[in-house]
Design a protein around this motif. Structure first.
Motif, PDB file in Angstrom:
ATOM      1  N   ARG A  32       0.866  -1.188   0.000  1.00 46.18           N
ATOM      2  CA  ARG A  32       0.000   0.000   0.000  1.00 46.18           C
ATOM      3  C   ARG A  32       0.896   1.229   0.000  1.00 46.18           C
ATOM      4  NH1 ARG A  32      -5.271   1.522   1.438  1.00 46.18           N
ATOM      5  NH2 ARG A  32      -5.389   3.570   2.433  1.00 46.18           N
ATOM      6  N   GLY A  33       0.790   2.029  -1.031  1.00 50.46           N
ATOM      7  CA  GLY A  33       1.652   3.203  -1.189  1.00 50.46           C
ATOM      8  C   GLY A  33       1.286   4.331  -0.244  1.00 50.46           C
ATOM      9  N   VAL A  34       2.290   5.033   0.251  1.00 41.47           N
ATOM     10  CA  VAL A  34       2.085   6.210   1.114  1.00 41.47           C
ATOM     11  C   VAL A  34       2.985   7.320   0.572  1.00 41.47           C
ATOM     12  CG1 VAL A  34       2.227   7.131   3.456  1.00 41.47           C
ATOM     13  CG2 VAL A  34       1.707   4.717   3.114  1.00 41.47           C
ATOM     14  N   ALA A  35       2.388   8.419   0.123  1.00 43.49           N
ATOM     15  CA  ALA A  35       3.181   9.553  -0.385  1.00 43.49           C
ATOM     16  C   ALA A  35       3.622  10.407   0.796  1.00 43.49           C
ATOM     17  CB  ALA A  35       2.363  10.377  -1.366  1.00 43.49           C
ATOM     18  N   MET A  36       4.916  10.636   0.901  1.00 46.59           N
ATOM     19  CA  MET A  36       5.461  11.408   2.020  1.00 46.59           C
ATOM     20  C   MET A  36       5.551  12.890   1.657  1.00 46.59           C
ATOM     21  SD  MET A  36       5.960   9.076   4.293  1.00 46.59           S
ATOM     22  CE  MET A  36       6.981   9.834   5.530  1.00 46.59           C
ATOM     23  N   MET A  37       5.114  13.733   2.566  1.00 45.77           N
ATOM     24  CA  MET A  37       5.184  15.178   2.369  1.00 45.77           C
ATOM     25  C   MET A  37       6.466  15.716   3.014  1.00 45.77           C
ATOM     26  SD  MET A  37       2.400  15.612   0.778  1.00 45.77           S
ATOM     27  CE  MET A  37       2.198  17.378   0.730  1.00 45.77           C
ATOM     28  N   VAL A  38       6.899  16.888   2.570  1.00 43.56           N
ATOM     29  CA  VAL A  38       8.053  17.542   3.199  1.00 43.56           C
ATOM     30  C   VAL A  38       7.654  17.933   4.624  1.00 43.56           C
ATOM     31  CG1 VAL A  38       9.636  19.509   3.088  1.00 43.56           C
ATOM     32  CG2 VAL A  38       8.891  18.390   0.980  1.00 43.56           C
ATOM     33  N   PRO A  39       8.419  17.524   5.629  1.00 38.58           N
ATOM     34  CA  PRO A  39       7.999  17.750   7.018  1.00 38.58           C
ATOM     35  C   PRO A  39       8.121  19.216   7.440  1.00 38.58           C
ATOM     36  CG  PRO A  39      10.185  16.780   6.953  1.00 38.58           C
ATOM     37  CD  PRO A  39       9.699  16.821   5.536  1.00 38.58           C
ATOM     38  N   ASP A  40       7.405  19.572   8.496  1.00 43.52           N
ATOM     39  CA  ASP A  40       7.505  20.910   9.077  1.00 43.52           C
ATOM     40  C   ASP A  40       8.766  20.929   9.941  1.00 43.52           C
ATOM     41  OD1 ASP A  40       7.349  23.257  10.485  1.00 43.52           O
ATOM     42  OD2 ASP A  40       5.190  23.156  10.816  1.00 43.52           O
ATOM     43  N   ARG A  41       9.805  21.570   9.428  1.00 35.55           N
ATOM     44  CA  ARG A  41      11.108  21.535  10.107  1.00 35.55           C
ATOM     45  C   ARG A  41      11.070  22.216  11.465  1.00 35.55           C
ATOM     46  NH1 ARG A  41      15.106  23.147   5.135  1.00 35.55           N
ATOM     47  NH2 ARG A  41      14.802  21.280   3.877  1.00 35.55           N
ATOM     48  N   GLU A  42      10.266  23.269  11.574  1.00 34.68           N
ATOM     49  CA  GLU A  42      10.260  24.038  12.823  1.00 34.68           C
ATOM     50  C   GLU A  42       9.816  23.180  14.005  1.00 34.68           C
ATOM     51  OE1 GLU A  42       8.240  28.016  14.712  1.00 34.68           O
ATOM     52  OE2 GLU A  42       8.557  28.006  12.539  1.00 34.68           O
ATOM     53  N   ILE A  43       8.809  22.339  13.782  1.00 35.89           N
ATOM     54  CA  ILE A  43       8.321  21.468  14.866  1.00 35.89           C
ATOM     55  C   ILE A  43       9.407  20.480  15.267  1.00 35.89           C
ATOM     56  CG2 ILE A  43       6.636  19.673  15.460  1.00 35.89           C
ATOM     57  CD1 ILE A  43       4.657  21.106  13.582  1.00 35.89           C
ATOM     58  N   ILE A  44      10.100  19.906  14.257  1.00 35.21           N
ATOM     59  CA  ILE A  44      11.166  18.932  14.532  1.00 35.21           C
ATOM     60  C   ILE A  44      12.284  19.598  15.332  1.00 35.21           C
ATOM     61  CG2 ILE A  44      12.945  17.482  13.452  1.00 35.21           C
ATOM     62  CD1 ILE A  44      10.961  17.135  11.082  1.00 35.21           C
ATOM     63  N   ILE A  45      12.701  20.814  14.899  1.00 32.47           N
ATOM     64  CA  ILE A  45      13.772  21.535  15.590  1.00 32.47           C
ATOM     65  C   ILE A  45      13.350  21.857  17.031  1.00 32.47           C
ATOM     66  CG2 ILE A  45      15.134  23.665  15.599  1.00 32.47           C
ATOM     67  CD1 ILE A  45      14.806  23.690  12.496  1.00 32.47           C
ATOM     68  N   LYS A  46      12.074  22.275  17.174  1.00 33.26           N
ATOM     69  CA  LYS A  46      11.546  22.633  18.504  1.00 33.26           C
ATOM     70  C   LYS A  46      11.632  21.440  19.459  1.00 33.26           C
ATOM     71  CE  LYS A  46       7.897  25.299  18.157  1.00 33.26           C
ATOM     72  NZ  LYS A  46       6.483  25.698  18.040  1.00 33.26           N
ATOM     73  N   VAL A  47      11.172  20.290  18.994  1.00 27.97           N
ATOM     74  CA  VAL A  47      11.164  19.079  19.839  1.00 27.97           C
ATOM     75  C   VAL A  47      12.592  18.662  20.187  1.00 27.97           C
ATOM     76  CG1 VAL A  47      10.596  16.615  19.862  1.00 27.97           C
ATOM     77  CG2 VAL A  47       8.943  18.270  18.968  1.00 27.97           C
ATOM     78  N   LYS A  48      13.482  18.696  19.185  1.00 24.66           N
ATOM     79  CA  LYS A  48      14.874  18.269  19.408  1.00 24.66           C
ATOM     80  C   LYS A  48      15.598  19.220  20.373  1.00 24.66           C
ATOM     81  CE  LYS A  48      15.712  14.556  16.882  1.00 24.66           C
ATOM     82  NZ  LYS A  48      16.303  13.336  17.476  1.00 24.66           N
ATOM     83  N   LEU A  49      15.390  20.531  20.202  1.00 26.13           N
ATOM     84  CA  LEU A  49      16.029  21.502  21.102  1.00 26.13           C
ATOM     85  C   LEU A  49      15.543  21.313  22.541  1.00 26.13           C
ATOM     86  CD1 LEU A  49      16.066  24.870  19.084  1.00 26.13           C
ATOM     87  CD2 LEU A  49      18.048  23.577  19.841  1.00 26.13           C
ATOM     88  N   CYS A  50      14.249  21.059  22.671  1.00 27.98           N
ATOM     89  CA  CYS A  50      13.671  20.832  23.999  1.00 27.98           C
ATOM     90  C   CYS A  50      14.275  19.565  24.619  1.00 27.98           C
ATOM     91  CB  CYS A  50      12.153  20.694  23.878  1.00 27.98           C
ATOM     92  SG  CYS A  50      11.326  20.444  25.453  1.00 27.98           S
ATOM     93  N   SER A  51      14.459  18.523  23.787  1.00 24.14           N
ATOM     94  CA  SER A  51      14.956  17.239  24.311  1.00 24.14           C
ATOM     95  C   SER A  51      16.428  17.300  24.717  1.00 24.14           C
ATOM     96  CB  SER A  51      14.750  16.130  23.277  1.00 24.14           C
ATOM     97  OG  SER A  51      15.586  16.326  22.162  1.00 24.14           O
TER      98      SER A  51
END
Length: 360
Positions: free
Chosen positions: A137-156
């Motif tokens: 079953r195919g799943v098309a991946m979208m370009v992720p929201d980088r700001e959310i990823i950076i926010k979570v990583k900085l917090c961690s």
């Protein structure tokens, strides 16, 4: 998860850095299933794939086959039969089934799952056969929201003002992609972002009392400045100072011992100590602290090899440990001889020259 419910495999597709493999690994982690990631190559034979599939079926694990469309077309057609046999056995909910090409029945754990990730449109990639497409079953991946990823990583990694810093980080990389010149070696994608965040976390742990803005700003500057061509450096520095206006430009680390050793190495080689060249040696040293693989790029005669050898001799002086250098010319051998290949007769894996050098 819908694919698993329909007894099919999952096939996330999209450009590099959109999180295809990470999505599969995170889903497995959420459900408590171990995910085995296999990097596919054009060296893979159907016997290798059969071995992996049989292991997954008996252990009930998930298999994620990265860059699946690099496998050659004749092998893919046999893999289609292997996947079909597993799919039919899962749908029939049997405890054992006969794997194609084997006379003996193997045990089937119904938790088994198989996922393939693909980068469409790259050189050396195959188009999947229709009978194989039908099993995933195919799943098309979208370009992720980088700001959310950076926010979570900085917090961690321990940053308190992570929301504001994440916004500045994301804006800086967006502006770099838009305004800097287009060079082949520039990468402002997700992988680069994650390596910067890892280093930012390490610096934060080592310098707990320093202001967070200054820590992140110096990390962003030091990790990107070395790869920029001369015309882009002033623009990049002005972008950083616009985003962090209150700080000014923080001074990097001094590396006084290394500079002293470098001066003596240059003098002993009867060379001239150019300031721009010595800056590049220090930048290469700073890069070695945070990276495993480094690519030195520049026109012929610009001192690339000399930068590496001078840094090597300088580190031997300062640390007292002999730094060795092994040379290899990849253009003189086939890619298989460099990295390794499967012996067609015995099926055993033979290490290539690069792998043997790395092991030493």
């Amino acid at each position: 998860s819908q694919a698993m419910g329909m007894c099919l495999g999952g096939a996330p597709a999209g450009p590099a850095g959109t999180g295809k493999t990470e999505t599969v690994k995170d889903l497995g982690r959420a459900l408590g299933v171990f995910v085995v990631v296999t990097n596919c190559t054009d060296q893979q034979r159907f016997t290798d794939m059969a071995r992996i599939f049989k292991g997954l079926c008996q252990a009930g694990l998930w298999g994620c086959f990265d860059e699946f469309n690099r496998i050659e077309l004749p092998v893919l057609s046999v893999v289609a039969q292997q996947v079909l046999a597993i799919t039919n056995a899962k749908r029939a909910r049997v405890s054992a089934f006969t794997f194609p090409g084997d006379s003996q029945e193997i045990r089937l754990n119904n938790n088994v799952g198989y996922f393939i990730t693909m980068n469409p449109g790259y050189q050396g990639r195959q188009e999947l056969p229709e009978n194989l497409k039908a099993l995933f079953r195919g799943v098309a991946m979208m370009v992720p929201d980088r700001e959310i990823i950076i926010k979570v990583k900085l917090c961690s990694v321990g940053y308190q003002s992570f929301a504001e810093l994440a916004r500045k980080f994301a804006v800086l990389y967006f502006l770099c992609e838009q305004q800097l010149s287009k060079q082949k070696h520039y990468d402002f994608g997700l992988r680069n972002i994650l390596s910067v965040l890892r280093t930012a976390g390490e610096i934060k742990r080592n310098r707990l009392s320093d202001p967070e803005e200054a820590l992140l700003m110096s990390t962003l500057r030091d990790m990107n400045l070395s790869k920029l061509v001369a015309q882009d450096v002033p623009l990049f520095l002005s972008l950083i100072s616009d985003l962090f206006p209150a700080l000014g430009m923080p001074i990097g680390q001094d590396h006084a011992d290394l500079k002293k050793a470098l001066t003596s190495v240059v003098e002993s080689g009867n060379l001239i100590m150019h300031h721009s060249w010595s800056v590049k040696v220090i930048q290469l040293y700073e890069t070695t602290l945070v990276r495993h693989g480094i690519m030195v790029v520049g026109p012929a005669g610009s001192g690339k090899s000399k930068i590496i050898s001078s840094l090597q001799d300088s580190l031997t002086h300062t640390t007292g440990i002999i730094h060795k250098r092994l040379r290899m010319n990849p253009k003189a051998i086939r890619a298989e001889e460099m990295f390794g290949e499967t012996d067609r007769l015995s099926g055993e894996w033979l290490d290539g020259i690069f792998a043997s050098m790395w092991a030493k």
